[in-house]
Write an enzyme that holds these catalytic residues in place. Structure first.
Site, short mmCIF file in Angstrom:
data_model
loop_
_atom_site.label_atom_id
_atom_site.label_comp_id
_atom_site.label_asym_id
_atom_site.label_seq_id
_atom_site.Cartn_x
_atom_site.Cartn_y
_atom_site.Cartn_z
N TYR A 296 -8.86 7.60 -5.38
CA TYR A 296 -10.12 6.86 -5.37
C TYR A 296 -11.28 7.81 -5.09
O TYR A 296 -11.12 8.85 -4.47
CB TYR A 296 -10.09 5.73 -4.33
CG TYR A 296 -9.99 6.21 -2.89
CD1 TYR A 296 -11.13 6.48 -2.14
CD2 TYR A 296 -8.75 6.38 -2.27
CE1 TYR A 296 -11.05 6.91 -0.83
CE2 TYR A 296 -8.65 6.81 -0.96
CZ TYR A 296 -9.80 7.08 -0.24
OH TYR A 296 -9.72 7.51 1.06
N CYS A 297 -12.45 7.44 -5.60
CA CYS A 297 -13.69 8.16 -5.34
C CYS A 297 -14.82 7.15 -5.47
O CYS A 297 -14.57 5.96 -5.66
CB CYS A 297 -13.86 9.34 -6.29
SG CYS A 297 -13.63 8.94 -8.02
N THR A 298 -16.06 7.58 -5.37
CA THR A 298 -17.18 6.64 -5.27
C THR A 298 -17.26 5.67 -6.44
O THR A 298 -17.16 4.46 -6.28
CB THR A 298 -18.52 7.40 -5.14
OG1 THR A 298 -18.42 8.34 -4.06
CG2 THR A 298 -19.66 6.43 -4.86
#
Length: 293
Positions: A185-187
């Site tokens: 996951y990331c922004t």
């Protein structure tokens, strides 16, 4: 927060025949619509965050989708305004997200090739229900972002920049994860597009990415799901929360109290941000060299 103003986050991996022409068009379009923010363009796509009035942003979306490769591009809306950005920046770069590996990215009309399978927020929960403890969350962001918010029990690498992941993933400490089900996951999702390509090249066998990143997950579950803390953002908001139930998970650099507040280092030669709680604000100089030294 002014409800008539918002911030848009978006990206698209797609072949761009003439990045400079696209840059000029995007700059003129944003200036016409009075938008501010940051847009990066490369021969493999576009990555942007812009703020303005809702009406102007809708006009921007409609115009941008007329570009053939962007017609199905997903736009994520966030609270904020054009005033959260100092100016408008539109640049051509070798990469739309800097991992330092432009020659290793292969893009076609369907997007970036060789990455992990995308999961909608509800599919994340379904996979966890099905595979239980075999599932591991992997944070695809930098250390200072993870310090104030992350998925529960996630693996946080501690890298200071995306370009460090290439070397980081070669560390034997991750060998035990290579047979696990890994959800990255990331922004907004873009870094995980590239990260999952690298992970698969390094032998991770079952790799996924959250479609739309933390932003889309937060829209679906706010603080009632698996996310905890605040979301670090790259404008003058610095951090944002999904609800009033968000908790602080970061630690003040001075007293270790829980906080999500970053303060600029007082040392003019240092551009780092320091986590400082309300109790220490005003009583410290907030210098990162003081903390580390």
């Amino acid at each position: 927060m002014d409800p008539m103003h918002k911030i848009l986050l978006y990206y698209k991996f797609t072949p761009v025949a003439d990045p400079e022409a696209l840059r000029l068009w995007q700059r003129v379009l944003c200036e016409k619509l009075n938008l501010k923010g940051r847009i990066l363009i490369a021969d493999h796509g576009i990555n942007g965050t812009v703020g303005g009035s809702v009406a102007d942003l809708k006009a921007y979306v409609a115009a941008t989708k007329r570009y053939p490769g962007f017609k199905d591009m997903s736009f994520k809306w966030s609270d904020g305004s054009r005033e959260h950005f100092p100016k408008l920046i539109v640049k051509v770069r070798p990469e739309i997200v800097t991992f330092g590996i432009p020659d290793k990215l292969h893009v076609d009309s369907n997007g970036l090739t060789g990455g992990g399978q995308r999961l909608k927020p509800e599919q994340v929960h379904e996979l966890l229900k099905k595979r239980g403890s075999d599932v591991v969350f992997f944070d695809g962001r930098n250390d200072y972002e993870a310090a104030v918010g992350k998925f529960k029990n996630a693996v946080v690498s501690g890298v200071g920049h995306s370009r460090d992941f290439m070397r980081e993933l070669q560390d034997p400490k991750y060998d035990a994860l290579k047979d696990k089900t890994v959800i990255t996951y990331c922004t907004g999702g873009i870094r995980c597009e590239v990260l999952t390509v690298l992970m698969k090249k390094e032998g991770f066998k079952d790799v996924y990415q959250i479609d739309g990143g933390i932003v889309k997950y937060g829209e679906a579950y706010a603080d009632d799901g698996l996310w905890e803390g605040s979301l670090y953002v790259f404008d003058d908001r610095v951090t944002t929360q999904f609800s009033d139930k968000a908790k602080d998970i970061g630690n003040c650099e001075y007293c270790q109290a829980k906080t999500s507040t970053y303060t600029n280092c007082s040392n003019s030669t240092c551009n780092k941000r320091v986590l400082v709680c309300k109790g220490c604000v005003g009583s410290r100089q907030h210098c990162s060299t003081e903390v580390s030294g």
